[in-house]
Write a protein that holds these residues in place. Structure first.
Motif, PDB file in Angstrom:
ATOM      1  N   ALA A  44       4.504  -0.226  -9.658  1.00  0.00           N
ATOM      2  CA  ALA A  44       5.430  -0.438 -10.776  1.00  0.00           C
ATOM      3  C   ALA A  44       6.312  -1.731 -10.727  1.00  0.00           C
ATOM      4  N   LEU A  45       6.498  -1.911  -9.332  1.00  0.00           N
ATOM      5  CA  LEU A  45       7.120  -2.929  -8.658  1.00  0.00           C
ATOM      6  C   LEU A  45       6.090  -3.940  -8.256  1.00  0.00           C
ATOM      7  N   CYS A  46       6.325  -5.107  -8.326  1.00  0.00           N
ATOM      8  CA  CYS A  46       5.373  -6.283  -7.864  1.00  0.00           C
ATOM      9  C   CYS A  46       5.563  -6.517  -6.319  1.00  0.00           C
ATOM     10  N   THR A  47       4.459  -6.127  -5.479  1.00  0.00           N
ATOM     11  CA  THR A  47       4.537  -6.407  -4.218  1.00  0.00           C
ATOM     12  C   THR A  47       4.198  -7.839  -3.638  1.00  0.00           C
ATOM     13  N   ASP A  48       4.615  -8.328  -2.592  1.00  0.00           N
ATOM     14  CA  ASP A  48       4.347  -9.729  -2.136  1.00  0.00           C
ATOM     15  C   ASP A  48       2.703  -9.959  -2.451  1.00  0.00           C
ATOM     16  N   GLN A  49       1.781  -8.845  -1.925  1.00  0.00           N
ATOM     17  CA  GLN A  49       0.209  -9.094  -1.937  1.00  0.00           C
ATOM     18  C   GLN A  49       0.114  -9.372  -3.397  1.00  0.00           C
ATOM     19  N   GLU A  50       0.637  -8.718  -4.327  1.00  0.00           N
ATOM     20  CA  GLU A  50       0.139  -8.803  -5.810  1.00  0.00           C
ATOM     21  C   GLU A  50       0.710 -10.095  -6.305  1.00  0.00           C
ATOM     22  N   ARG A  51       1.822 -10.497  -5.892  1.00  0.00           N
ATOM     23  CA  ARG A  51       2.233 -11.919  -6.377  1.00  0.00           C
ATOM     24  C   ARG A  51       1.307 -13.272  -5.666  1.00  0.00           C
ATOM     25  N   LEU A  52       0.987 -12.839  -4.624  1.00  0.00           N
ATOM     26  CA  LEU A  52      -0.192 -13.986  -3.910  1.00  0.00           C
ATOM     27  C   LEU A  52      -1.491 -13.980  -4.652  1.00  0.00           C
ATOM     28  N   LEU A  53      -1.963 -12.891  -5.368  1.00  0.00           N
ATOM     29  CA  LEU A  53      -3.111 -13.031  -6.059  1.00  0.00           C
ATOM     30  C   LEU A  53      -2.961 -12.819  -7.370  1.00  0.00           C
ATOM     31  N   LEU A  54      -1.910 -13.261  -7.867  1.00  0.00           N
ATOM     32  CA  LEU A  54      -1.232 -13.378  -9.399  1.00  0.00           C
ATOM     33  C   LEU A  54      -1.581 -12.204 -10.170  1.00  0.00           C
ATOM     34  N   LEU A  55      -1.289 -11.232  -9.461  1.00  0.00           N
ATOM     35  CA  LEU A  55      -1.552  -9.863 -10.393  1.00  0.00           C
ATOM     36  C   LEU A  55      -0.362  -9.220 -10.935  1.00  0.00           C
ATOM     37  N   CYS A  56       0.888  -9.903 -10.690  1.00  0.00           N
ATOM     38  CA  CYS A  56       2.074  -9.357 -11.399  1.00  0.00           C
ATOM     39  C   CYS A  56       1.981  -9.855 -13.029  1.00  0.00           C
ATOM     40  N   LYS A  57       2.725  -8.882 -13.671  1.00  0.00           N
ATOM     41  CA  LYS A  57       2.577  -8.940 -15.025  1.00  0.00           C
ATOM     42  C   LYS A  57       3.564  -9.824 -15.711  1.00  0.00           C
TER      43      LYS A  57
END
Length: 359
Positions: A346-359
Motif C-alpha cells: 500500500a506503500l511503495c517499497t524501494d524495490q517497487e520504486r526501482l522497478l517503476l511499479l509505484c502508482k
C-alpha cells in the motif's frame, strides 16, 4: 558431406531472406539503453544484421534501461523486442510471486528469446580515493543510476547482498552515467556504479584528462562481501585492453547477464515475422560476431535451461532449436546426437520504486 549439409541449410535460410526482400517491411521497435551504452549498439546490430535481411524495419530506441524496457515492452505500441538484465527480470518475477499484481501484469506475458552476454558492474571512484575494493563502499554516497535503469537494480541488489542492508536513503543519488562521473570528479558523490558491457563508449569517448581522475574498484575474491555478492552475480575481469587509455592492468569485477526479450504474441503476422527474425538471427550469427559490437563474440547460440518462472517464446524457440540442431549436425554429427535438448524447467517499497511499479 558435412560442408554440403551446412551449405544446404544456409542456402535454405538465404532463400527465405530473398523471398522476403520484396515484401512490405514490418515496422517494429526494440528498446535498449542509454545512447553511449552497449545495449543500444547491440540493438543497432540486430537491426542491421538480423531484422533488415528479412524485411523487418527495426527501429532502435534509447532508454534509461531494463526496468523501463519491461514497461515499454508491455505497453508501448510497436515495441516487439527489449534488452533486459537478468537481475531486473528476476526482481519482477520475485515481486509478482510475492503478490504484487502490477509486477505480475508486467512480467508474466514476457518471454525470452535468448541470453546474450555478461555486462560488467563498474564501481568507479576518484583516483585519489582511499577505497580499494568493493567492500569499501559501505556507508559512502553512491550514484546507483536512474530510476527505471538496470544499473539501479544491480547497484542496490549488490549493496544489499554485500552488506546485508539497503543503501541508506541519504546516501543514494539517481544520476545518469554521464552525470554520475561528473559528480564523482567534483566530489558530489563518493562512488558511481555503472553497468555496461566492455568496451564501453562511455569510458572510451571520455576526455582523457578527466578519465585519469577516475579509478575502478576491485572485487576481492577472498572477501566475504564478494562471496555474498556471487549469490546473484558472477566474477569477471574488466580488461586493460578494453580501456587502454585508462586502465594500467586488468581489474577483477562482477557481471550480470543480458537477455533479448519479447512478448507472448499470438497474432499470425507477428509470430511469422518473429519466426523469420529467429531464422535470420541463426543464419547471420557469424556476421554479428564478425562485424557487430565486440560483446557478440561472448554470445553463444544456445538456449540453456531456465530458472523457474522464466520462459522462452515458443515459436522462436522452436526455430532456434531447429537451426542449432542443423548447425551442430553439419559441423559435428556425433556431438549433435550426444547433445540432449535442455528440459524446460500500500506503500511503495524501494524495490517497487526501482522497478517503476509505484502508482
Amino acid at each position: 558431406m558435412l560442408k554440403r549439409l551446412l551449405a544446404g541449410w544456409l542456402g535454405l535460410a538465404a532463400m527465405v531472406v530473398c523471398s522476403l526482400a520484396g515484401a512490405e517491411p514490418a515496422h517494429y521497435k526494440i528498446v535498449t539503453g542509454p545512447e553511449r551504452g552497449t545495449y543500444i549498439q547491440i540493438g543497432q546490430d540486430l537491426s542491421k544484421w538480423v531484422a533488415q535481411p528479412v524485411g523487418i524495419d527495426l527501429e532502435v530506441l534509447a532508454s534509461k534501461g531494463s526496468a523501463e524496457n519491461v514497461q515499454r515492452m508491455r505497453f508501448e505500441p510497436g515495441v516487439k523486442l527489449a534488452l533486459v538484465q537478468s537481475d531486473v527480470y528476476q526482481a519482477f518475477i520475485d515481486m509478482a510471486n510475492a503478490g504484487n499484481a502490477d509486477a505480475g501484469t508486467m512480467i508474466r506475458p514476457l518471454r525470452l528469446i535468448m541470453p546474450l552476454y555478461d555486462e560488467e558492474i563498474n564501481v568507479v571512484v576518484r583516483a585519489d580515493s582511499p577505497m580499494k575494493t568493493l567492500a569499501d563502499i559501505k556507508d559512502k554516497t553512491i550514484s546507483v543510476g536512474l530510476l527505471g535503469s538496470g544499473t539501479a537494480q544491480s547497484a542496490t541488489t549488490l549493496y544489499r547482498l554485500m552488506f546485508g542492508q539497503p543503501i541508506p536513503e541519504q546516501n543514494i543519488q539517481h544520476l545518469s552515467n554521464e552525470d554520475a562521473l561528473a559528480a564523482l570528479i567534483v566530489k558530489k558523490v563518493d562512488v558511481a556504479i555503472i553497468v555496461v558491457g566492455q568496451p564501453a563508449k562511455l569510458f572510451n569517448d571520455m576526455n582523457p584528462d578527466l578519465l585519469q581522475q577516475l579509478r575502478l574498484l576491485r572485487a576481492d575474491p577472498n572477501a566475504p562481501e564478494t562471496a555474498r555478492a556471487k549469490q546473484t552475480y558472477f566474477p569477471t575481469t574488466i580488461r586493460q585492453s578494453s580501456y587502454p587509455g585508462w586502465l594500467k592492468e586488468d581489474v577483477p569485477g562482477l557481471t550480470v547477464k543480458a537477455f533479448l526479450v519479447t512478448y507472448d504474441y499470438g497474432l499470425r503476422d507477428t509470430v511469422s515475422n518473429l519466426d523469420h527474425f529467429a531464422d535470420s538471427l541463426c543464419a547471420n550469427f557469424d556476421n554479428l560476431q564478425e562485424h557487430g559490437h565486440p560483446k557478440w563474440k561472448q554470445v553463444k547460440l544456445e538456449l540453456p535451461t531456465l530458472v523457474r518462472g522464466w520462459k522462452y517464446y515458443g515459436p522462436v524457440e522452436k526455430h532456434l532449436r531447429a537451426c542449432m540442431t542443423n548447425r551442430s549436425a553439419a559441423l559435428s554429427p556425433t556431438a549433435a546426437q550426444a547433445q540432449a535438448a535442455p528440459k524446460p524447467r500500500a506503500l511503495c517499497t524501494d524495490q517497487e520504486r526501482l522497478l517503476l511499479l509505484c502508482k
